[in-house]
Design an enzyme around this catalytic site. Structure first.
Site, PDB file in Angstrom:
ATOM      1  N   ASP A  83      10.597  45.535  42.377  1.00  0.00           N
ATOM      2  CA  ASP A  83       9.441  45.709  41.207  1.00  0.00           C
ATOM      3  C   ASP A  83       8.172  45.438  41.572  1.00  0.00           C
ATOM      4  O   ASP A  83       7.821  44.398  42.497  1.00  0.00           O
ATOM      5  CB  ASP A  83       9.887  44.896  40.073  1.00  0.00           C
ATOM      6  CG  ASP A  83       9.634  45.461  38.802  1.00  0.00           C
ATOM      7  OD1 ASP A  83       9.545  46.628  38.805  1.00  0.00           O
ATOM      8  OD2 ASP A  83       9.250  44.591  37.715  1.00  0.00           O
ATOM      9  N   GLU A 135       4.647  54.074  38.052  1.00  0.00           N
ATOM     10  CA  GLU A 135       3.787  53.649  36.555  1.00  0.00           C
ATOM     11  C   GLU A 135       2.675  54.484  36.242  1.00  0.00           C
ATOM     12  O   GLU A 135       2.199  54.861  37.492  1.00  0.00           O
ATOM     13  CB  GLU A 135       3.345  52.389  36.620  1.00  0.00           C
ATOM     14  CG  GLU A 135       2.695  51.831  35.432  1.00  0.00           C
ATOM     15  CD  GLU A 135       2.327  50.107  35.487  1.00  0.00           C
ATOM     16  OE1 GLU A 135       1.203  50.117  35.170  1.00  0.00           O
ATOM     17  OE2 GLU A 135       3.313  49.534  35.731  1.00  0.00           O
ATOM     18  N   HIS A 205       7.882  48.608  30.402  1.00  0.00           N
ATOM     19  CA  HIS A 205       7.639  47.199  30.819  1.00  0.00           C
ATOM     20  C   HIS A 205       7.170  46.297  29.662  1.00  0.00           C
ATOM     21  O   HIS A 205       6.630  46.690  28.675  1.00  0.00           O
ATOM     22  CB  HIS A 205       6.597  47.379  31.909  1.00  0.00           C
ATOM     23  CG  HIS A 205       6.960  48.109  33.035  1.00  0.00           C
ATOM     24  ND1 HIS A 205       6.468  47.894  34.303  1.00  0.00           N
ATOM     25  CD2 HIS A 205       8.150  48.818  33.466  1.00  0.00           C
ATOM     26  CE1 HIS A 205       7.009  48.634  35.336  1.00  0.00           C
ATOM     27  NE2 HIS A 205       7.996  49.013  34.654  1.00  0.00           N
ATOM     28  N   SER A 208       9.242  41.721  26.809  1.00  0.00           N
ATOM     29  CA  SER A 208       9.345  40.359  26.081  1.00  0.00           C
ATOM     30  C   SER A 208       8.677  40.147  24.830  1.00  0.00           C
ATOM     31  O   SER A 208       9.240  39.479  24.076  1.00  0.00           O
ATOM     32  CB  SER A 208       9.139  39.207  27.150  1.00  0.00           C
ATOM     33  OG  SER A 208       9.986  39.303  28.350  1.00  0.00           O
TER      34      SER A 208
END
Length: 282
Positions: A83, A135, A205, A208
């Site tokens: 990643d 990205e 992304h 969380s």
């Protein structure tokens, strides 16, 4: 069992759900992620970032070997993903260390330079059989190019995919890396427009910091791969802190790492169930 990231993402996308991709820093992270996935009876992606490799003295092979062994012995499909790779040297190590996919990150570069660097990386990776994510949109939370509040333009995203040949695209829609509170609000109208404009799977992304209901809506809107890292570290650190606070005389790390590993596994199980909640019935 080892699986392909591309296959897991494609299957999740086809069913209307998303696959969870969790960051590995230590062996305990990898063990917890797989245990959580086995508890949920769902596939999962183990991902190791360039930052994590840097933490391991720049050596990818040891932590990759551990993650690969843990994945191979799992009772559910587990893929290995490298990643946020910015280094061409690290990119070259992906295949020899058992990774089936990479996220090549040239987002710090101006758009034209990002396109050129990513297209070159995709060509090299595809020649080795690697599935490639990239990205566009400067996802918040890391400083520099990852500016908070940035958004990905759908027309630019479609052009970027065509020009680079990437297999998946991480987009900026309101999430932010390294959030320790779950307070992010996503731009769901933008997610829908991106899903309509971009022919490859979309990746979220910084998940969380996104509440469960927002994640569910994002998956329904077209997000097929959901990256989660900080939530595991929060569970890990909170559990260790509590254990040492209660038992300050502890010196054997197994006494507190075991509970920390369990806490991370429970976090993974819950997250995967949320991502699976919108899946269409078979």
């Amino acid at each position: 069992m080892l699986a392909s990231t591309g296959d897991l993402v494609a299957a999740a996308r086809a069913s209307g759900g998303a696959v969870g991709a969790f960051n590995v820093i230590t062996i305990e992270h990898a063990e917890a992620i797989v245990a959580g996935a086995e508890s949920a009876r769902l596939p999962v992606i183990l991902q190791i970032s360039e930052n994590a490799v840097r933490f391991h003295h720049g050596r990818l092979a040891p932590i990759a070997a551990a993650a690969r062994a843990i994945a191979a012995s799992a009772s559910v499909p587990v893929a290995l993903h490298l990643d946020h790779v910015e280094s061409d040297e690290l990119l070259a190590e992906a295949v020899i260390n058992g990774f089936g996919s990479v996220m090549y990150d040239a987002s710090r570069l101006p758009y034209a330079a990002n396109v050129g660097a990513t297209a070159s990386a995709v060509k090299r990776c595809h020649a080795q059989g690697l599935w490639v994510e990239s990205e566009l949109g400067e996802i918040g939370g890391k400083g520099g190019a990852h500016a908070k509040g940035a958004r990905t333009d759908p027309a630019e995203a479609a052009a970027f995919v065509t020009a680079t040949g990437v297999d998946a695209l991480a987009v900026a829609v309101g999430s932010s890396h390294a959030m320790v509170t779950r307070s992010a609000r996503l731009d769901h109208d933008l997610i829908a427009r991106l899903a309509a404009a971009v022919p490859v799977p979309l990746v979220l992304h910084g998940s969380s910091g996104v509440p469960d209901d927002e994640l569910t809506r994002a998956v329904h809107g077209g997000m097929a791969k959901i990256n989660i890292g900080t939530a595991l570290n929060t569970a890990f650190t909170g559990t260790v802190r509590a254990a040492l606070g209660t038992h300050p005389d502890l010196v054997d790390p197994r006494r507190y790492l075991a509970s920390a590993r369990t806490a991370m596994a429970e976090t993974v199980t819950t997250a995967l169930q949320v991502l699976r909640s919108g899946v269409l019935p078979a």
